[in-house]
Structures are given as C-alpha cells and as structure tokens.
Design a protein around this motif. Structure first.
Motif, PDB file in Angstrom:
ATOM      1  N   CYS A 284      37.841  39.290  43.826  1.00 15.08           N
ATOM      2  CA  CYS A 284      37.688  40.703  43.479  1.00 15.08           C
ATOM      3  C   CYS A 284      36.982  41.391  44.641  1.00 15.08           C
ATOM      4  CB  CYS A 284      36.884  40.850  42.193  1.00 15.08           C
ATOM      5  SG  CYS A 284      36.409  42.553  41.815  1.00 15.08           S
TER       6      CYS A 284
ATOM      7  N   CYS B  31      33.259  42.876  43.318  1.00 14.34           N
ATOM      8  CA  CYS B  31      32.101  42.025  43.042  1.00 14.34           C
ATOM      9  C   CYS B  31      32.180  40.699  43.784  1.00 14.34           C
ATOM     10  CB  CYS B  31      31.977  41.771  41.541  1.00 14.34           C
ATOM     11  SG  CYS B  31      33.301  40.737  40.864  1.00 14.34           S
TER      12      CYS B  31
ATOM     13  N   HIS C  48      38.907  43.407  39.546  1.00 10.56           N
ATOM     14  CA  HIS C  48      38.935  43.196  38.108  1.00 10.56           C
ATOM     15  C   HIS C  48      39.271  44.531  37.436  1.00 10.56           C
ATOM     16  CE1 HIS C  48      36.024  39.773  39.005  1.00 10.56           C
ATOM     17  NE2 HIS C  48      37.012  39.190  38.373  1.00 10.56           N
TER      18      HIS C  48
ATOM     19  N   CYS D 116      35.613  45.522  35.974  1.00 15.17           N
ATOM     20  CA  CYS D 116      34.731  44.726  36.820  1.00 15.17           C
ATOM     21  C   CYS D 116      33.300  44.858  36.336  1.00 15.17           C
ATOM     22  CB  CYS D 116      34.840  45.175  38.265  1.00 15.17           C
ATOM     23  SG  CYS D 116      33.887  44.119  39.367  1.00 15.17           S
TER      24      CYS D 116
HETATM   25 ZN    ZN Z   1      34.984  42.188  40.018  1.00 16.81          ZN
END
Ligand code: ZN
Length: 163
Positions: free
Chosen positions: A65, A68, A130, A133
C-alpha cells in the motif's frame, strides 16, 4: 516455450500454476513473494480470424500500500489476447486499432512465462492503496501538509503574475 503459429492453429492449451517468486520482474512491486498464480495459455484466433494467443492468470499478489506501506492483497485477474504477426513489418503495415488486441511477433520459441509476466505487470495498479487504509500515517500527513501549502502559495503567485 511454445511454437506460436502451430500452437495457435492447433488451439493448443497450457494450464498450470507458477510460484509468484518465479516472476523476476514482479519482485520489486511485491511486499512479499508468497503465493502461486494459476495460468492458462490457449491457441485461438481473434474475431478477424488471425492466429492469436489468449493469456489468462489468476491469483493474489501481495503488493505494498503506497499510503501505509503495509501489505495489500491484490486479486489478480488477467485475460488478454495477443494477435500473432509474422514480423514487425506486418504489424506496422496494418492500421493501429486503439481498442484492438495487442500484436506481437510470433516465433518458434515463444517464452510463455515472459509473455504472462508482461500482462501481469500491465494489470498491477501503479500506486496501489487500501480501499479503507487504516494506516498510521496521520503524522506524516501533517508533515506533508506544509510543502503542499507552500506549493499552493507559489501557484497562486504564479497565476497572479500571469494575469
Ligand atoms: Zn494502507
């Protein structure tokens, strides 16, 4: 390796599974090289009767991702048709079909793994994130806010100067 034109004419079929770790060019994009992909290669013809290969791959890839930096499971689904040409000149001689299938030069020793890998690379999002996320990058977000504010100021000034 397949012999492209006879494979297409005979409607050949290859089906199997391959470890994700075996696709060398994919590794930089992965959070983890776990898992296997199921693949199919079928000899076929396109809607104009030209010999073609249909490449399919299915499985999940562990991407990263970009928000993150955590693992992000990406459900890969590839289904592409590549129309075979005898040589580059044949491809160049035909009008470009923006929505048409991709064309490749067929040969006696076509590396199916590399063709599949090309299609997989095209199917992977450029900056995966995501959907929801829960990344703990709130702090980083604040840090990033100041350069953006500066940029916005610069753009405004630029705009005024232009007027
Ligand atoms: Zn993420």
């Amino acid at each position: 390796m397949i012999d492209g034109f006879p494979f297409a004419a005979a409607r050949g079929e290859l089906h199997g599974t391959s470890a994700v770790a075996g696709f060398g060019r994919l590794q930089d994009l992965l959070n983890s090289p776990e898992g296997e992909l199921e693949y199919w290669v079928q000899g076929t013809t396109d809607d104009q009767g030209r010999p073609a290969l249909r490449l399919k791959a299915k499985g999940s890839l562990q991407l990263t991702c970009q928000r993150c930096l955590g693992a992000l499971e990406f459900p890969l689904e590839v289904d592409s048709t590549l129309v075979l040409a005898r040589n580059e000149a044949e491809i160049e001689a035909q009008p470009v079909e923006p929505d048409g299938p991709d064309r490749i030069v067929g040969g006696k020793e076509m590396a199916v793994g590399a063709l599949l890998e090309d299609e997989i690379l095209l199917a992977i999002p450029f900056a995966p994130r995501h959907g929801h996320c829960s990344g703990t990058d709130g702090r980083k977000g604040e840090d990033k806010a100041s350069p953006f504010a500066d940029l916005r100021g610069l753009l405004k000034r630029g705009g005024r100067a232009g007027n």
